[in-house]
Design an enzyme around this catalytic site. Sequence first.
Site, PDB file in Angstrom:
ATOM      1  N   LEU A 167       0.845  -1.192   0.000  1.00  0.00           N
ATOM      2  CA  LEU A 167       0.000   0.000   0.000  1.00  0.00           C
ATOM      3  C   LEU A 167       0.885   1.249   0.000  1.00  0.00           C
ATOM      4  O   LEU A 167       1.971   1.242   0.552  1.00  0.00           O
ATOM      5  CB  LEU A 167      -0.787  -0.034   1.307  1.00  0.00           C
ATOM      6  CG  LEU A 167      -2.141   0.647   1.415  1.00  0.00           C
ATOM      7  CD1 LEU A 167      -3.124   0.037   0.461  1.00  0.00           C
ATOM      8  CD2 LEU A 167      -2.648   0.500   2.846  1.00  0.00           C
ATOM      9  N   TYR A 175       9.556  10.768   5.014  1.00  0.00           N
ATOM     10  CA  TYR A 175       9.144   9.561   4.284  1.00  0.00           C
ATOM     11  C   TYR A 175       9.902   8.335   4.816  1.00  0.00           C
ATOM     12  O   TYR A 175       9.300   7.314   5.171  1.00  0.00           O
ATOM     13  CB  TYR A 175       9.404   9.770   2.790  1.00  0.00           C
ATOM     14  CG  TYR A 175       9.164   8.572   1.914  1.00  0.00           C
ATOM     15  CD1 TYR A 175       7.884   8.196   1.540  1.00  0.00           C
ATOM     16  CD2 TYR A 175      10.231   7.813   1.421  1.00  0.00           C
ATOM     17  CE1 TYR A 175       7.660   7.103   0.710  1.00  0.00           C
ATOM     18  CE2 TYR A 175      10.027   6.727   0.597  1.00  0.00           C
ATOM     19  CZ  TYR A 175       8.748   6.376   0.238  1.00  0.00           C
ATOM     20  OH  TYR A 175       8.541   5.289  -0.583  1.00  0.00           O
ATOM     21  N   LYS A 219       8.442   5.080   7.029  1.00  0.00           N
ATOM     22  CA  LYS A 219       8.701   3.695   6.613  1.00  0.00           C
ATOM     23  C   LYS A 219       9.440   2.934   7.722  1.00  0.00           C
ATOM     24  O   LYS A 219       9.151   1.767   7.982  1.00  0.00           O
ATOM     25  CB  LYS A 219       9.522   3.667   5.320  1.00  0.00           C
ATOM     26  CG  LYS A 219       8.820   4.278   4.126  1.00  0.00           C
ATOM     27  CD  LYS A 219       7.720   3.378   3.620  1.00  0.00           C
ATOM     28  CE  LYS A 219       7.093   3.890   2.343  1.00  0.00           C
ATOM     29  NZ  LYS A 219       5.778   3.283   2.078  1.00  0.00           N
TER      30      LYS A 219
HETATM   31  P1  NDP Z   1       0.874   2.872  -6.169  1.00  0.00           P
HETATM   32  O1  NDP Z   1       0.722   4.324  -5.912  1.00  0.00           O
HETATM   33  O2  NDP Z   1       0.953   2.443  -7.593  1.00  0.00           O
HETATM   34  O3  NDP Z   1      -0.325   2.037  -5.478  1.00  0.00           O
HETATM   35  C1  NDP Z   1      -0.734   2.308  -4.205  1.00  0.00           C
HETATM   36  C2  NDP Z   1      -1.756   1.307  -3.682  1.00  0.00           C
HETATM   37  O4  NDP Z   1      -2.234   1.797  -2.419  1.00  0.00           O
HETATM   38  C3  NDP Z   1      -2.974   1.124  -4.571  1.00  0.00           C
HETATM   39  O5  NDP Z   1      -3.464  -0.183  -4.437  1.00  0.00           O
HETATM   40  C4  NDP Z   1      -3.965   2.128  -3.966  1.00  0.00           C
HETATM   41  O6  NDP Z   1      -5.324   1.805  -4.168  1.00  0.00           O
HETATM   42  C5  NDP Z   1      -3.643   2.021  -2.493  1.00  0.00           C
HETATM   43  N1  NDP Z   1      -4.033   3.259  -1.806  1.00  0.00           N
HETATM   44  C6  NDP Z   1      -3.463   4.483  -1.945  1.00  0.00           C
HETATM   45  N2  NDP Z   1      -4.122   5.389  -1.187  1.00  0.00           N
HETATM   46  C7  NDP Z   1      -5.115   4.711  -0.556  1.00  0.00           C
HETATM   47  C8  NDP Z   1      -6.146   5.093   0.372  1.00  0.00           C
HETATM   48  N3  NDP Z   1      -6.268   6.354   0.803  1.00  0.00           N
HETATM   49  N4  NDP Z   1      -6.983   4.146   0.810  1.00  0.00           N
HETATM   50  C9  NDP Z   1      -6.880   2.880   0.382  1.00  0.00           C
HETATM   51  N5  NDP Z   1      -5.931   2.447  -0.494  1.00  0.00           N
HETATM   52  C10 NDP Z   1      -5.064   3.360  -0.947  1.00  0.00           C
HETATM   53  O7  NDP Z   1       2.109   2.360  -5.322  1.00  0.00           O
HETATM   54  P2  NDP Z   1       3.522   1.769  -5.772  1.00  0.00           P
HETATM   55  O8  NDP Z   1       3.342   0.359  -6.197  1.00  0.00           O
HETATM   56  O9  NDP Z   1       4.227   2.726  -6.658  1.00  0.00           O
HETATM   57  O10 NDP Z   1       4.303   1.826  -4.389  1.00  0.00           O
HETATM   58  C11 NDP Z   1       3.958   0.971  -3.354  1.00  0.00           C
HETATM   59  C12 NDP Z   1       4.816   1.271  -2.142  1.00  0.00           C
HETATM   60  O11 NDP Z   1       6.202   1.182  -2.471  1.00  0.00           O
HETATM   61  C13 NDP Z   1       4.604   2.664  -1.559  1.00  0.00           C
HETATM   62  O12 NDP Z   1       4.441   2.538  -0.161  1.00  0.00           O
HETATM   63  C14 NDP Z   1       5.885   3.394  -1.865  1.00  0.00           C
HETATM   64  O13 NDP Z   1       6.189   4.311  -0.847  1.00  0.00           O
HETATM   65  C15 NDP Z   1       6.896   2.256  -1.882  1.00  0.00           C
HETATM   66  N6  NDP Z   1       8.109   2.538  -2.655  1.00  0.00           N
HETATM   67  C16 NDP Z   1       8.027   3.112  -3.874  1.00  0.00           C
HETATM   68  C17 NDP Z   1       9.186   3.389  -4.595  1.00  0.00           C
HETATM   69  C18 NDP Z   1       9.096   3.975  -5.981  1.00  0.00           C
HETATM   70  O14 NDP Z   1      10.143   4.206  -6.598  1.00  0.00           O
HETATM   71  N7  NDP Z   1       7.904   4.202  -6.494  1.00  0.00           N
HETATM   72  C19 NDP Z   1      10.511   3.091  -4.079  1.00  0.00           C
HETATM   73  C20 NDP Z   1      10.496   2.428  -2.798  1.00  0.00           C
HETATM   74  C21 NDP Z   1       9.324   2.180  -2.125  1.00  0.00           C
HETATM   75  P3  NDP Z   1      -6.183   2.477  -5.372  1.00  0.00           P
HETATM   76  O15 NDP Z   1      -5.749   1.763  -6.615  1.00  0.00           O
HETATM   77  O16 NDP Z   1      -7.583   2.226  -4.979  1.00  0.00           O
HETATM   78  O17 NDP Z   1      -5.799   3.940  -5.396  1.00  0.00           O
END
Ligand code: NDP
Length: 242
Positions: free
Chosen positions: A92, A147, A151
């Site tokens: 998430l 951030y 984490k």
């Molecule tokens: P995405 O933004 O693509 O997806 C996020 C997910 O969380 C979706 O399933 C979304 O649901 C859900 N979500 C977001 N907000 C809410 C809410 N308010 N209520 C319920 N569900 C929610 O995420 P990523 O795959 O890019 O990243 C996942 C994790 O990895 C994050 O925690 C990020 O910090 C971490 N990360 C990312 C990096 C990067 O380079 N991008 C690097 C290292 C870690 P919905 O589809 O319904 O919106």
Amino acid sequence: WRMATAAMQTDEEFIATNQSAFMVGATGETGKHILEELTNRKLFQTITLIGRREVTYEGEKYQSIVQKVVDFDNLDSHADVFKNHDVGFICLGARAGNTGVTSNLPALRKVDHDYVIKSAELAKAGGCRHLVLLSAMKASKDASHPYSKIKGEVEEEAKAFGFDRLSIFQPAVIMVDRKDETRVGEWFLKKALAPVAFFFPTALTVPIATLARAMVNTALTPKDQDVEVLDNKAIHRMGGKK
Ligand code: NDP
């Protein structure tokens, strides 16, 4: 690194153990890739997707999916959906917007900390043995960057639940082409990192497919310690295994 060299079960061996999984965040970029990996390999009897909305999945390979729509602000009232899963994947994350992750800290904290920790707590109470948690590089409860600090706090609190096994993933920048890229800063960062990814693949980046495969493969590796932390290099190694 020891985990990566330990013998991994074959898919057939793992399938024979009849396990079930849940996922929180299956609609996200990482979640989608994990779901593809899980369904292509037919690893679990059932995969319960816990999210705030229902999604249409078409095709025979998605037969093992059960969708549960929940109100994340009232997760305690959905404790049942977290019951009886062997393995849980939590990936998430709040979309941080265009101006960087610190632009809306309370919103970030609510999703990346509160929802994640409540999910982990309910999973543990529901009998989940192995939690696979997506965190981030540089996560530390003592970090100065909010951030990384959030984490890090999540990692510490998740550890305190005492899962039989907790696998924490700390990827660097996840390389993925988002169809709806709204994070301008992230877009530029990825363009800038493309040459680094080419010449030093494990240094600062990880392809999303590698990360997803690593998170799935970890379920097929024998437990080495109660809590294992996979940094970016370990993720590349684990994700490189077929
Ligand atoms: P995405 O933004 O693509 O997806 C996020 C997910 O969380 C979706 O399933 C979304 O649901 C859900 N979500 C977001 N907000 C809410 C809410 N308010 N209520 C319920 N569900 C929610 O995420 P990523 O795959 O890019 O990243 C996942 C994790 O990895 C994050 O925690 C990020 O910090 C971490 N990360 C990312 C990096 C990067 O380079 N991008 C690097 C290292 C870690 P919905 O589809 O319904 O919106």
